[in-house]
Motif scaffolding. Structure first.
Motif, short mmCIF file in Angstrom:
data_model
loop_
_atom_site.label_atom_id
_atom_site.label_comp_id
_atom_site.label_asym_id
_atom_site.label_seq_id
_atom_site.Cartn_x
_atom_site.Cartn_y
_atom_site.Cartn_z
N GLU A 160 -5.32 3.76 -6.57
CA GLU A 160 -4.43 2.93 -5.76
C GLU A 160 -4.99 1.51 -5.62
O GLU A 160 -4.24 0.53 -5.70
CB GLU A 160 -4.21 3.57 -4.39
N PHE A 161 -6.28 1.38 -5.42
CA PHE A 161 -6.88 0.05 -5.33
C PHE A 161 -6.67 -0.73 -6.64
O PHE A 161 -6.35 -1.92 -6.62
CB PHE A 161 -8.38 0.14 -5.04
N GLU A 162 -6.86 -0.05 -7.76
CA GLU A 162 -6.67 -0.73 -9.05
C GLU A 162 -5.22 -1.15 -9.23
O GLU A 162 -4.93 -2.23 -9.73
CB GLU A 162 -7.12 0.18 -10.20
N ARG A 163 -4.29 -0.27 -8.81
CA ARG A 163 -2.86 -0.64 -8.90
C ARG A 163 -2.56 -1.85 -8.04
O ARG A 163 -1.87 -2.79 -8.48
CB ARG A 163 -1.99 0.55 -8.45
N LEU A 164 -3.11 -1.85 -6.82
CA LEU A 164 -2.85 -2.97 -5.92
C LEU A 164 -3.45 -4.27 -6.45
O LEU A 164 -2.81 -5.34 -6.37
CB LEU A 164 -3.44 -2.66 -4.54
N TYR A 165 -4.66 -4.18 -7.03
CA TYR A 165 -5.27 -5.41 -7.56
C TYR A 165 -4.44 -5.96 -8.72
O TYR A 165 -4.20 -7.18 -8.80
CB TYR A 165 -6.70 -5.14 -8.03
N LYS A 166 -4.02 -5.09 -9.62
CA LYS A 166 -3.21 -5.54 -10.76
C LYS A 166 -1.90 -6.16 -10.28
O LYS A 166 -1.45 -7.19 -10.80
CB LYS A 166 -2.92 -4.37 -11.71
N LEU A 205 0.83 -1.20 0.00
CA LEU A 205 0.00 0.00 0.00
C LEU A 205 0.86 1.26 0.00
O LEU A 205 1.82 1.38 0.77
CB LEU A 205 -0.91 0.01 1.23
N ASN A 206 0.52 2.22 -0.86
CA ASN A 206 1.15 3.54 -0.88
C ASN A 206 0.15 4.50 -0.23
O ASN A 206 -0.85 4.88 -0.84
CB ASN A 206 1.45 3.95 -2.32
N ALA A 207 0.44 4.90 1.00
CA ALA A 207 -0.51 5.71 1.78
C ALA A 207 -0.78 7.05 1.11
O ALA A 207 -1.91 7.55 1.13
CB ALA A 207 0.01 5.91 3.19
N ASP A 208 0.26 7.66 0.52
CA ASP A 208 0.07 8.96 -0.13
C ASP A 208 -0.84 8.81 -1.35
O ASP A 208 -1.72 9.65 -1.59
CB ASP A 208 1.43 9.55 -0.56
N ALA A 209 -0.61 7.76 -2.13
CA ALA A 209 -1.45 7.54 -3.31
C ALA A 209 -2.88 7.24 -2.89
O ALA A 209 -3.84 7.67 -3.55
CB ALA A 209 -0.89 6.38 -4.13
N LEU A 210 -3.04 6.52 -1.79
CA LEU A 210 -4.38 6.21 -1.29
C LEU A 210 -5.12 7.48 -0.91
O LEU A 210 -6.31 7.62 -1.20
CB LEU A 210 -4.28 5.28 -0.08
#
Length: 587
Positions: A199-205, A187-192
């Motif tokens: 950020e959710f889409e990045r994490l899922y991918k 998780l990137n807190a700043d991006a979140l």
């Protein structure tokens, strides 16, 4: 006769009354009243000819008998002519037109008239629409369900139905295991904080790609899903946060479309309700185990005789079929739904057919009332290359970006046409024109068809566009402003004299066709029918306005023309609002 809201239904009733008086009971008599070609009248009844053929009678002679048996109240209101082999043409007399214009002078009176004539009135409908997946951004593929679904809700409500809006979101399933795995580790807190859905889409991918490449990661992701489904507090907290953020982002899009849901009952809501589905379908002999999965066969159906409806996977997991069946049961038991409208794209046609077949058999065996289940399918939004609309890089176009560009393009149109408006008002107008143009371009297409998305055609003051109709509304408001008159003020039209000119009569005739356009739109759940009517009405008004000056010295002439302006404004604004569009007083 009292002035009926819908002349077509009044004619149908009178024809059925005449048929009963003549004893036409050897075969069913159906009047088949529809809007006529303007050259022949206002309405045409086609039922005499097929009835005469079935009963071996002379159609022309039978038509003459039917006309002779019509109640005087109808023949006083309409000129009736027999054409060809028994077709009946009905033309409103000018006094009938004037009575209608005087009676249906407000939005509540139109609504009351619609409620009294629509067969859906008094029924409870659930409209299942939009339904995006959480943790992902809404994109152009979500456009049609949202705007068509909202229009359906408004139209059904206007027709007297009780409507329950349900956003059946995708908030459960195997993907959350991979997402939670990545959330905990990358998780990137700043991006979140800046853009949570990105950020959710990045994490899922990332989770999906890593799981594909590393079996141990895949196993860890599966365990995260098991923990979630077992009620692990940490995973539940992450899952709730993802859904809360997603719903807040969705609502920003919905606010632009004027959409507010009554319920957001996603797949997770039905997670504890699918066991009843499995048990009942199995006990009733409708479901069976096949290759480890629980399925329902429909051998009587030619398309599905060898294609089972999978309601539980071989690993014991639920799927769309499981939750969709549980959803139907809940909607019947909890909401007492008379009908459920599923606004889902046409590619889900097989799923919906099998779902409805299964529900029909299930409810029949359990003596439950089966609501009307209807798949309001729609085609795909295409780019000018004839393929599904995407960015140049092949990505789905985000809906927020699409609406932002629409507003920007509309701002250019507004600036070129209405430079005299203050900048803040220009921005407000651009937002209404831009978003409305996207909505209307979609709704004005036959929903069953694909359509090509074209900015140039969409945001234009020419053709069947939102901008053209919104401009027509604004132009009528300007007429009343110049005369310092309120369009809803009865005093302005109280002295109206009878209709005289051909353009006055033509416009009045078109105005009285609104109920029939409404009936056809609701009956077929096809908003483009209403769009076409509104476009034609705006055209008739333009012809009237160009031919007949409104601001004349003669008080009676001015009043009757102002009444035509006021009724046109009322129906244009009512119709556009039923489609989900906001209107403007200045543009």
């Amino acid at each position: 006769m009292s002035v009926p809201f819908n002349f077509a239904t009044a004619i149908e009733a009178a024809l059925n009354q005449a048929a009963a008086q003549l004893g036409l009971d050897a075969a069913p008599f159906a009047p088949e009243v529809r809007t006529a070609d303007a050259r022949h009248g206002d309405f045409q009844a086609n039922g005499v000819l097929p009835y005469a053929k079935r009963t071996k009678q002379n159609p022309r002679a039978l038509a003459e008998q039917v006309v002779a048996a019509l109640p005087a109240s109808l023949t006083d209101a309409f000129e009736v002519a027999i054409a060809g082999p028994g077709f009946l043409n009905f033309t409103c007399r000018p006094a009938t037109l004037e009575s209608w214009l005087a009676t249906y002078a407000t939005e509540p009176s139109l609504r009351e008239g619609a409620s009294a004539t629509q067969p859906e009135s008094g029924q409870t409908f659930i409209v299942d629409y939009s339904s995006p997946n959480t943790a992902k951004q809404m994109h152009v593929g979500h456009l049609r369900s949202a705007v068509i679904g909202e229009a359906m809700c408004r139209l059904l409500e206007f027709g007297g139905a009780k409507v329950i809006r349900d956003n059946h979101i995708g908030d459960w399933g195997t993907g959350f295991g991979k997402l939670i795995w990545a959330y905990k580790r990358h998780l990137n807190a700043d991006a979140l904080a800046q853009d949570p859905l990105e950020e959710f889409e990045r994490l899922y991918k990332l989770g999906n790609k890593t799981a594909d490449e590393d079996e141990s990661v895949l196993e860890d992701a599966r365990q995260e899903l098991v923990n979630l489904q077992s009620g692990n507090e940490e995973n539940l907290a992450i899952w709730r946060h993802i859904n809360e953020v997603s719903l807040a982002a969705f609502q920003k899009i919905y606010d632009q479309f004027g959409i507010t849901f009554d319920h957001t009952l996603g797949e997770s809501f039905y997670n504890d309700k699918v066991s009843q589905v499995y048990a009942e379908l199995t006990d009733l002999g409708l479901a069976e185990i096949s290759e480890g999965a629980l399925v329902v066969f429909h051998p009587e159906h030619p398309r599905f005789s060898k294609q089972p409806f999978l309601i539980r996977k071989s690993d014991g997991a639920a799927n769309y079929a499981s939750t969709d069946l549980a959803t139907i049961l809940y909607r019947v038991e909890h909401f007492q739904a008379d009908g459920v409208i599923y606004v889902i794209d046409s590619r889900q046609g097989d799923h919906c057919q099998q779902l409805f077949l299964t529900a029909e058999k299930w409810f029949a065996k359990t003596n439950r009332p089966l609501p009307r289940l209807e798949h309001t399918s729609f085609g795909t939004v295409l780019g000018e290359n004839g393929k599904p609309l995407k960015t140049r890089s092949g990505e789905n176009i985000k809906l927020r970006d699409l609406l932002a560009e629409a507003t920007e393009r509309a701002a250019q149109l507004v600036a070129s046409k209405s430079a005299n408006l203050p900048p803040a008002e220009q921005q407000a107008v651009a937002a209404i024109v831009g978003v409305g143009s996207v909505q209307y371009a979609d709704l004005s297409q036959n929903r069953s068809s694909d359509y090509v998305f074209s900015w140039d055609k969409m945001i234009s003051l020419e053709g069947n566009t939102a901008a053209y109709l919104l401009y027509a509304v604004a132009r009528i408001h300007s007429i009343f402003r110049k005369l310092d008159t309120d369009p809803s003020a009865a005093a302005a039209t109280a002295a109206a004299t009878p209709l005289v000119t051909a353009t006055e009569v033509t416009l009045a005739r078109k105005l009285t066709k609104f109920p029939e356009a409404l009936r056809a739109t609701i009956g077929q759940l096809r908003p483009h029918t209403l769009c076409l009517y509104l476009y034609e009405l705006a055209g008739e008004f333009s012809a009237f306005y160009n031919a007949d000056k409104v601001a004349v010295d003669d008080a009676g002439v001015r009043a009757r023309r102002l009444r035509l302006c006021a009724r046109t404004l009322l129906i244009l604004e009512t119709g556009l609002n039923l489609l989900g569009l906001r209107t403007l007083k200045r543009m």
